[in-house]
Design an enzyme around this catalytic site. Structure first.
Site, short mmCIF file in Angstrom:
data_model
loop_
_atom_site.label_atom_id
_atom_site.label_comp_id
_atom_site.label_asym_id
_atom_site.label_seq_id
_atom_site.Cartn_x
_atom_site.Cartn_y
_atom_site.Cartn_z
N CYS A 161 8.49 4.39 11.22
CA CYS A 161 8.21 3.94 13.02
C CYS A 161 7.23 3.18 12.39
CB CYS A 161 7.42 5.72 12.96
SG CYS A 161 7.60 5.57 14.69
N GLY B 104 -1.24 3.76 -6.55
CA GLY B 104 -0.25 3.27 -6.55
C GLY B 104 -0.92 1.81 -6.22
N SER B 105 -1.02 1.98 -4.75
CA SER B 105 -0.99 0.88 -3.90
C SER B 105 -1.96 0.00 -4.23
CB SER B 105 -1.15 1.49 -2.70
OG SER B 105 -0.28 2.26 -1.81
N HIS C 22 -0.09 11.52 -8.62
CA HIS C 22 1.19 12.07 -7.38
C HIS C 22 2.45 11.71 -7.55
CE1 HIS C 22 1.99 9.67 -3.05
NE2 HIS C 22 1.35 8.71 -3.86
N GLN D 77 7.81 5.04 -9.64
CA GLN D 77 8.94 5.86 -9.65
C GLN D 77 8.96 6.59 -10.67
OE1 GLN D 77 10.50 7.97 -6.68
NE2 GLN D 77 8.86 7.45 -5.68
N SER E 246 1.19 6.38 -10.72
CA SER E 246 0.83 6.78 -9.47
C SER E 246 0.82 8.46 -9.90
CB SER E 246 0.68 6.55 -8.12
OG SER E 246 0.38 7.80 -7.44
N ASN F 131 12.17 3.37 -4.83
CA ASN F 131 11.53 5.16 -4.08
C ASN F 131 12.73 5.20 -3.49
OD1 ASN F 131 10.10 1.90 -2.91
ND2 ASN F 131 10.11 3.50 -1.68
C1 LIG Z 1 4.87 6.08 -4.02
C2 LIG Z 1 4.44 4.27 -4.16
C3 LIG Z 1 3.44 3.45 -4.14
C4 LIG Z 1 2.15 3.88 -3.65
O1 LIG Z 1 1.80 4.69 -5.02
P1 LIG Z 1 0.10 6.24 -3.68
O2 LIG Z 1 -0.01 6.73 -5.11
O3 LIG Z 1 1.14 6.04 -3.37
O4 LIG Z 1 -0.45 4.80 -3.35
C5 LIG Z 1 3.98 2.58 -5.05
N1 LIG Z 1 5.41 2.18 -4.70
C6 LIG Z 1 5.99 2.81 -4.81
C7 LIG Z 1 7.32 2.76 -5.82
C8 LIG Z 1 6.33 4.25 -5.08
O5 LIG Z 1 7.16 5.19 -4.72
#
Ligand SMILES: *Cc1c(COP(=O)(O)O)cnc(C)c1O
Length: 394
Positions: A327, A71-72, A201, A179, A199, A151
């Site tokens: 953190c 996603g990133s 996962h 999400q 994404s 998220n």
């Molecule tokens: C998890 C998430 C991402 C990042 O996705 P990755 O596959 O972990 O890089 C980006 N945007 C939202 C809203 C997410 O929940």
């Protein structure tokens, strides 16, 4: 002790059926999808099938799907790629203050390259206002990026209306739907979306695989230079098992969406009701209308105590949740999302996100509610600030 996973918004396990589909592509069918021989052709065939499945799930053509590492990367590729390709048309981008860091930090980087970014505020439930978007548009605006669902608090934004607005003004529209995909129906045409990130996962597929949907004809600058993979827009040998897993996972998530959501939402609602009834002085953060909120999300702030303390006790009791604090530089900063929906700083420190998924049961929700009620009571009894905060009406 039974382990209970309530952090599905952070990541999900890989569904067994999905893993079964992936397995041959680690060993027997290991070819490079770009190779000219039958090893390569077999891999490419599987990749093409996965591409079809993703396209079908979000309502686009398979030629509009680009596989990425997550996603990133998709967010970076869309926003930087579009901005840099169109900088002669204008330098203004509109986004919101509650976006994922993959969008916020990408926009911050673009500011260093001379772009101007408007970070729109949201209301108390986390909604972006269409009027604010319209007011922010200038003749320099080239791109709007607003997430489909948040998220942390699960709020679902009015994406179709934002898309329509963007289209009316001739501005490109990207949405981070990481999400949302697998949890709510997605149709990029009906939503007037030009680019969308997802994404695997987050919907029971493998980590390290993402997708950028990019409407055909929309120009973006390539970001990862090298080979000519992904129609010459993203270099690197394709992750065949991951891509197969992404296709299998999205197909299954869409097929089971209604059934899963019905169950997850009932469990979430039961849990939320119990927490609201049994624990005083709390904030239920995010959209109040369940139809405008992700089915699995519940986010609470508990006055007078620290989220980390709650998380620690739940962890000891076998319950995995997220405290929403990032953190940074050794100090625990409260969530910027919660601060931007008006949760006071002192209260935001005491926040927990519960994100339910398809493996959770009503019994688990009851167990977690029992543990939570006791934990909050215990921590508040030891808190030096709880009574004072209550008397000040936090
Ligand atoms: C998890 C998430 C991402 C990042 O996705 P990755 O596959 O972990 O890089 C980006 N945007 C939202 C809203 C997410 O929940």
């Amino acid at each position: 002790m039974e382990k209970i996973y309530l952090d599905h918004a952070a990541t999900t396990y890989v569904d067994k059926d999905v893993l079964t589909e992936m397995m041959p592509y680690f060993t027997e069918v290991f070819g490079n999808g770009s190779s000219q021989h039958f090893y390569g052709r077999d891999a490419l065939k599987a990749i093409d099938e996965a591409r079809e499945k993703v396209a079908k799930a979000i309502g686009c053509k398979s030629s509009e799907i680009y596989f990425t590492s997550g996603g990133s990367e998709s967010d970076n590729m869309a926003i930087k790629g579009y901005a840099l390709a169109h900088k002669d048309k204008g330098n203004h981008i509109i986004t919101s203050v509650i976006e994922h860091p993959a969008v916020i930090q990408t926009c911050k980087k673009l500011e260093k390259y001379g772009f101007e970014v408007t970070y729109l505020k949201v209301d108390k439930e986390g909604f972006v206002s269409l009027k604010d978007i319209e007011d922010a548009i200038t003749d320099k605006t080239i791109l709007i990026s607003i997430m489909t669902a948040n998220n942390e608090i699960g709020t679902i934004e009015p994406i179709a209306q934002i898309g329509e607005l963007a289209k009316k003004h001739g501005i490109a529209f990207h949405t981070d739907a990481v999400q949302a995909v697998g949890n709510i129906p997605i149709d990029v045409k009906a939503m007037n979306v030009d680019m969308l990130s997802l994404s695997a996962h987050k919907f029971y597929g493998p980590k390290g695989v993402g997708v950028l949907y990019k409407k055909n004809g929309l120009k973006i600058q390539r970001f990862l230079d090298g080979g000519e993979q992904e129609r010459n827009l993203r270099a690197s040998t394709l992750n065949t098992p991951g891509i197969v897993g992404c296709g299998a996972a999205i197909e299954k998530a869409v097929k089971d969406m209604e059934k899963n959501n019905e169950k997850i939402q009932a469990i979430r609602n039961h849990f939320v009701q119990r927490v609201i009834n049994e624990i005083p002085h709390i904030y239920y953060n995010g959209a109040k209308d369940p139809s405008l909120r992700l089915a699995g999300n519940a986010n609470f702030s508990f006055v007078g105590i620290e989220g980390e303390g709650i998380l620690f006790h739940l962890d000891l009791a076998g319950v995995a949740v997220s405290s929403g604090s990032a953190c940074s530089s050794g100090s625990l900063e409260p969530s910027y999302v919660l601060l931007s929906i008006g949760v006071p700083m002192e209260v935001a420190h005491g926040s927990i996100r519960f994100s339910f998924g398809k493996i959770n049961t009503l019994e688990q929700a009851d167990y977690v509610a029992d543990v939570l009620v006791k934990t909050v009571e215990k921590l508040r009894a030891m808190s030096p600030i709880y009574d004072e905060m209550v008397s000040k009406n936090y």
